[in-house]
Design a protein around this motif. Sequence first.
Motif, PDB file in Angstrom:
ATOM      1  N   UNK A 180      -3.333   1.881  -4.437  1.00 47.54           N
ATOM      2  CA  UNK A 180      -3.516   3.280  -4.482  1.00 47.54           C
ATOM      3  C   UNK A 180      -4.600   3.961  -2.733  1.00 47.54           C
ATOM      4  N   UNK A 181      -4.166   4.802  -2.338  1.00 44.32           N
ATOM      5  CA  UNK A 181      -4.803   5.347  -1.421  1.00 44.32           C
ATOM      6  C   UNK A 181      -6.067   6.382  -1.794  1.00 44.32           C
ATOM      7  N   UNK A 182      -7.215   6.119  -1.076  1.00 44.05           N
ATOM      8  CA  UNK A 182      -8.685   7.209  -1.699  1.00 44.05           C
ATOM      9  C   UNK A 182      -8.706   7.972  -0.586  1.00 44.05           C
ATOM     10  N   UNK A 183      -9.014   9.167  -0.278  1.00 44.55           N
ATOM     11  CA  UNK A 183      -9.166  10.216   0.552  1.00 44.55           C
ATOM     12  C   UNK A 183     -10.678   9.803   1.048  1.00 44.55           C
ATOM     13  N   UNK A 184     -11.011   9.997   2.364  1.00 42.19           N
ATOM     14  CA  UNK A 184     -12.672   9.434   2.846  1.00 42.19           C
ATOM     15  C   UNK A 184     -12.636  11.099   3.679  1.00 42.19           C
ATOM     16  N   UNK A 185     -13.528  11.982   2.434  1.00 43.45           N
ATOM     17  CA  UNK A 185     -13.584  12.987   4.069  1.00 43.45           C
ATOM     18  C   UNK A 185     -15.379  12.872   4.871  1.00 43.45           C
ATOM     19  N   UNK A 227      -0.846   8.414   0.794  1.00 38.63           N
ATOM     20  CA  UNK A 227      -1.993   8.049   1.459  1.00 38.63           C
ATOM     21  C   UNK A 227      -1.834   9.036   2.735  1.00 38.63           C
ATOM     22  N   UNK A 228      -0.492   9.129   3.658  1.00 39.65           N
ATOM     23  CA  UNK A 228      -0.222   9.770   4.361  1.00 39.65           C
ATOM     24  C   UNK A 228      -0.344  10.877   4.028  1.00 39.65           C
ATOM     25  N   UNK A 229       0.298  11.466   2.562  1.00 38.60           N
ATOM     26  CA  UNK A 229       0.319  13.399   1.901  1.00 38.60           C
ATOM     27  C   UNK A 229      -1.180  13.951   1.803  1.00 38.60           C
ATOM     28  N   UNK A 230      -2.129  13.127   1.470  1.00 39.28           N
ATOM     29  CA  UNK A 230      -3.413  13.589   1.251  1.00 39.28           C
ATOM     30  C   UNK A 230      -4.218  13.520   2.409  1.00 39.28           C
ATOM     31  N   UNK A 231      -3.491  13.225   3.054  1.00 47.16           N
ATOM     32  CA  UNK A 231      -4.070  13.324   4.428  1.00 47.16           C
ATOM     33  C   UNK A 231      -3.732  14.802   4.917  1.00 47.16           C
ATOM     34  N   UNK A 232      -2.573  14.907   5.035  1.00 45.01           N
ATOM     35  CA  UNK A 232      -2.281  15.948   5.103  1.00 45.01           C
ATOM     36  C   UNK A 232      -2.625  16.890   4.610  1.00 45.01           C
ATOM     37  N   UNK A 233      -3.101  17.512   3.636  1.00 46.81           N
ATOM     38  CA  UNK A 233      -3.199  17.957   2.146  1.00 46.81           C
ATOM     39  C   UNK A 233      -4.294  18.507   2.557  1.00 46.81           C
ATOM     40  N   UNK A 281      -7.811   7.823   5.619  1.00 48.11           N
ATOM     41  CA  UNK A 281      -7.204   7.117   4.383  1.00 48.11           C
ATOM     42  C   UNK A 281      -8.329   5.434   3.987  1.00 48.11           C
ATOM     43  N   UNK A 282      -8.732   5.801   3.216  1.00 49.47           N
ATOM     44  CA  UNK A 282      -9.135   4.285   2.945  1.00 49.47           C
ATOM     45  C   UNK A 282      -7.632   3.462   2.454  1.00 49.47           C
ATOM     46  N   UNK A 283      -7.556   2.667   3.117  1.00 52.85           N
ATOM     47  CA  UNK A 283      -6.750   1.649   2.478  1.00 52.85           C
ATOM     48  C   UNK A 283      -6.883  -0.001   1.579  1.00 52.85           C
ATOM     49  N   UNK A 284      -7.989  -0.373   1.133  1.00 53.39           N
ATOM     50  CA  UNK A 284      -9.090  -0.903   0.725  1.00 53.39           C
ATOM     51  C   UNK A 284      -8.405  -2.359   0.890  1.00 53.39           C
ATOM     52  N   UNK A 285      -8.470  -2.684   2.053  1.00 55.06           N
ATOM     53  CA  UNK A 285      -8.590  -3.828   3.236  1.00 55.06           C
ATOM     54  C   UNK A 285      -8.674  -4.793   3.127  1.00 55.06           C
ATOM     55  N   UNK A 286     -10.443  -4.940   1.717  1.00 55.84           N
ATOM     56  CA  UNK A 286     -10.664  -6.303   1.507  1.00 55.84           C
ATOM     57  C   UNK A 286     -10.061  -6.816  -0.214  1.00 55.84           C
ATOM     58  N   UNK A 313       0.666  -1.413  -0.159  1.00 54.27           N
ATOM     59  CA  UNK A 313       0.202   0.011   0.242  1.00 54.27           C
ATOM     60  C   UNK A 313       0.808   1.345   0.141  1.00 54.27           C
ATOM     61  N   UNK A 314       0.931   2.894  -0.819  1.00 55.31           N
ATOM     62  CA  UNK A 314       1.401   3.314  -0.602  1.00 55.31           C
ATOM     63  C   UNK A 314       1.304   4.404   0.121  1.00 55.31           C
ATOM     64  N   UNK A 315       1.750   4.010   1.524  1.00 57.22           N
ATOM     65  CA  UNK A 315       1.511   4.943   2.848  1.00 57.22           C
ATOM     66  C   UNK A 315       1.471   6.316   3.081  1.00 57.22           C
ATOM     67  N   UNK A 316       3.021   6.514   1.744  1.00 56.81           N
ATOM     68  CA  UNK A 316       3.131   7.644   1.607  1.00 56.81           C
ATOM     69  C   UNK A 316       2.396   8.591   1.385  1.00 56.81           C
TER      70      UNK A 316
END
Length: 337
Positions: free
Chosen positions: A325-330, A165-171, A292-297, A160-163
């Motif tokens: 790839x991550x997805x931002x969930x607002x 995901x974190x960028x999107x969350x902070x942004x 951040x959705x990690x698309x677990x399933x 998973x692209x953790x980098x």
Amino acid sequence: MAGIKDIAKITGLSLATISRVFNESPLVSKKTREIVLKASKKLDYQPNLMASALRSGKSKIIGIIIPELSNPFFSSIINGIEQKANEANYSIIIAQSHESKEKEIKAIQSFIQSKVDGVLLSFTEQTIALNIIKRLNSYNIPVVFFDRTHQLKNTNQIGFDNYKGAFLATEHLINQGCKNIIHIVGNLKMEIHKERKKGYVSALQDYGSFYNEETSIVHLNMNELADSKTIQNLCNDSENPTDGIFAHGDESALYILNILKKIQIDVPKDVKLIGFGNTNFSSLVQPKLSTIDQRNSEMGKLSACMLLEILNSEKLISPKTEILSPKLIIRESSLSQ
């Protein structure tokens, strides 16, 4: 207890044909298979899976090792794995490492003794990955690593692209007007948390936002009294109060949310909060948690499919890595009022 001889008496078929049905031989017709399965159900016949495994060389069992089954992130992954395994007529065995290298090794040894066909593994923070690979390879047991992948070459991995995901969350927090965003970090010995920290720092730097290594990176010790004091001091700082919090995981975010409520700091009016993982409870708490959705399933499904492809291939498949790839969930916890 019924046996295949009893099925033979009912169906009039030979023992060899009945055995082929339970060994899933392609030589058996669909009609014959249906006759045998109907008779076995009527007699409540249970095939001897171990004996079948010895004959075929396949147990039709996949071993899974995860750090904690109680973690909603891993339980979601298990659901994805189980769905694909069941579709392929495989059973699963789950072992928990509890972040212990020794327990992880014991689980692998148990899987070897149980003659599993393959292993799906999410590392502990202590794991020496090459040792595991060598051990499983010596028994010709393929392994697919997921989530915690150690970035090893020539291995099968679903990451998973953790980098990002974190960028999107902070942004997102920056775009909501936050001026002083802190990051509640996880265990920085682990690659996933190192990458989340990097993504957080990069977003702040790209937007020219405030960052101080000593105050912006926060380690909580899960002592509610001490952690409450830490968060209260940060939020009530007279010069630069914290107005945004990026937590390394949803469980951490929920813990922080409860602390903020107790010290009477309003979310999202006073402090905006975002987690990481999109676990089941994130949409059930009040306010609903941005994450951040990690698309677990999907990670579980892809891991199982990659392993099944290896198990069912007649030729050697080159190792590959897939990064989700991550997805931002607002949701409510991070939105401007």
